[in-house]
Motif scaffolding. Structure first.
Motif, PDB file in Angstrom:
ATOM      1  N   LEU A   1      -6.120 -29.998 -19.494  1.00  0.00           N
ATOM      2  CA  LEU A   1      -6.200 -28.668 -20.093  1.00  0.00           C
ATOM      3  C   LEU A   1      -7.055 -27.770 -19.208  1.00  0.00           C
ATOM      4  O   LEU A   1      -8.205 -28.099 -18.906  1.00  0.00           O
ATOM      5  CB  LEU A   1      -6.802 -28.768 -21.494  1.00  0.00           C
TER       6      LEU A   1
ATOM      7  N   LEU B   1      -0.179 -24.179 -28.755  1.00  0.00           N
ATOM      8  CA  LEU B   1      -1.399 -23.997 -27.977  1.00  0.00           C
ATOM      9  C   LEU B   1      -1.988 -22.590 -28.119  1.00  0.00           C
ATOM     10  O   LEU B   1      -2.924 -22.237 -27.401  1.00  0.00           O
ATOM     11  CB  LEU B   1      -1.136 -24.305 -26.499  1.00  0.00           C
TER      12      LEU B   1
ATOM     13  N   VAL C   1      -3.488 -28.415 -32.949  1.00  0.00           N
ATOM     14  CA  VAL C   1      -3.639 -28.886 -31.575  1.00  0.00           C
ATOM     15  C   VAL C   1      -3.568 -30.413 -31.531  1.00  0.00           C
ATOM     16  O   VAL C   1      -2.957 -31.001 -30.624  1.00  0.00           O
ATOM     17  CB  VAL C   1      -4.955 -28.358 -30.958  1.00  0.00           C
ATOM     18  N   GLY C   2      -4.127 -31.079 -32.534  1.00  0.00           N
ATOM     19  CA  GLY C   2      -4.061 -32.532 -32.602  1.00  0.00           C
ATOM     20  C   GLY C   2      -2.629 -33.034 -32.705  1.00  0.00           C
ATOM     21  O   GLY C   2      -2.259 -34.025 -32.066  1.00  0.00           O
TER      22      GLY C   2
ATOM     23  N   LEU D   1      -1.093 -32.830 -29.299  1.00  0.00           N
ATOM     24  CA  LEU D   1      -1.563 -33.937 -28.458  1.00  0.00           C
ATOM     25  C   LEU D   1      -0.841 -35.240 -28.793  1.00  0.00           C
ATOM     26  O   LEU D   1      -0.388 -35.952 -27.903  1.00  0.00           O
ATOM     27  CB  LEU D   1      -3.063 -34.166 -28.662  1.00  0.00           C
TER      28      LEU D   1
ATOM     29  N   ALA E   1      -8.844 -29.735 -29.144  1.00  0.00           N
ATOM     30  CA  ALA E   1      -8.254 -30.951 -28.589  1.00  0.00           C
ATOM     31  C   ALA E   1      -9.309 -32.042 -28.443  1.00  0.00           C
ATOM     32  O   ALA E   1      -9.062 -33.207 -28.777  1.00  0.00           O
ATOM     33  CB  ALA E   1      -7.598 -30.658 -27.233  1.00  0.00           C
TER      34      ALA E   1
ATOM     35  N   HIS F   1     -10.319 -33.388 -31.940  1.00  0.00           N
ATOM     36  CA  HIS F   1      -9.273 -34.270 -32.476  1.00  0.00           C
ATOM     37  C   HIS F   1      -9.233 -35.603 -31.724  1.00  0.00           C
ATOM     38  O   HIS F   1      -9.242 -36.664 -32.334  1.00  0.00           O
ATOM     39  CB  HIS F   1      -7.904 -33.610 -32.397  1.00  0.00           C
ATOM     40  N   ALA F   2      -9.170 -35.525 -30.403  1.00  0.00           N
ATOM     41  CA  ALA F   2      -8.970 -36.726 -29.599  1.00  0.00           C
ATOM     42  C   ALA F   2     -10.092 -37.747 -29.789  1.00  0.00           C
ATOM     43  O   ALA F   2      -9.846 -38.947 -29.836  1.00  0.00           O
ATOM     44  CB  ALA F   2      -8.839 -36.362 -28.124  1.00  0.00           C
TER      45      ALA F   2
ATOM     46  N   TRP G   1      -7.992 -41.961 -27.216  1.00  0.00           N
ATOM     47  CA  TRP G   1      -8.157 -40.998 -26.136  1.00  0.00           C
ATOM     48  C   TRP G   1      -9.483 -41.195 -25.413  1.00  0.00           C
ATOM     49  O   TRP G   1     -10.474 -41.568 -26.021  1.00  0.00           O
ATOM     50  CB  TRP G   1      -8.121 -39.579 -26.695  1.00  0.00           C
TER      51      TRP G   1
END
Length: 196
Positions: free
Chosen positions: A7, A73, A121-122, A125, A148, A151-152, A180
């Motif tokens: 990103l 996004l 956004v999650g 991903l 992101a 979430h990750a 992640w």
């Protein structure tokens, strides 16, 4: 299959420099030039995406990318605060700003909550993981990159505002099956070899 999602935060435009909520203003010449100078630092062989904002699309173009515009996004929707500076909003609505900064479920501006942004956004991903793996490069606004990371890594949403995403930096997430790893804030510079 392992996927690597890289990103890139956009070049600093007038809204970012003025700490103003996004109004989709274009980048100025200095920002476009700065992004163009970093073009040689991009990793090779990645599928390219961009947030639909003008600053992200212009940054992607200056970096030499031909990305697919990706609605998932898009930046945090700030409702009636759009185009206003944080200082201006805080002066007129101090309680609303305080609630918004403290509660990820608050949207006093009538726009999107941080929880909604993180979920959106999650989901994007996780869709990358369920695909065919490989490398993905996306130019996205700082709020999207923060979402992101939250979430990750399964971070509590309250840490969102504590993550700093400087302009023209690369934040890298690599993962598979919902696991992640994060590599933060590598500056894009033309002076070194391309990032890999």
């Amino acid at each position: 299959m392992t996927v690597r999602v890289m990103l890139i935060s956009p070049a600093p435009g007038p809204a970012l420099r003025a700490a103003r909520f996004d109004d989709d203003a274009p980048l100025d010449e200095a920002a476009v030039r700065r992004a163009g100078e970093a073009a040689g630092a991009l990793p090779r062989g990645a599928r390219a995406f961009s947030a639909p904002s003008r600053r992200c699309l212009q940054t992607a173009a200056a970096l030499g990318l031909d990305p697919a515009a990706e609605p998932a996004l898009r930046d945090l929707e700030a409702g009636c605060w759009r185009g206003r500076s944080l200082e201006e909003v805080a002066a007129g609505e101090p309680e609303a700003v305080a609630a918004w900064l403290a509660d990820p479920g608050a949207a006093p501006h009538g726009g999107e909550t941080l929880l909604t942004l993180i979920a959106r956004v999650g989901a994007w991903l996780e869709d990358r993981v369920s695909g065919d793996g490989g490398r993905v490069l996306a130019v996205a606004d700082p709020a999207v990159i923060r979402a992101a990371a939250v979430h990750a890594l399964g971070l509590p949403p309250q840490v969102f505002w504590r993550l700093d995403v400087p302009p023209l930096t690369l934040t890298e997430l690599s993962g598979r099956a919902g696991r992640w790893n994060l590599r933060c804030g590598r500056p894009l510079t033309a002076s070194g070899p391309p990032l890999d």
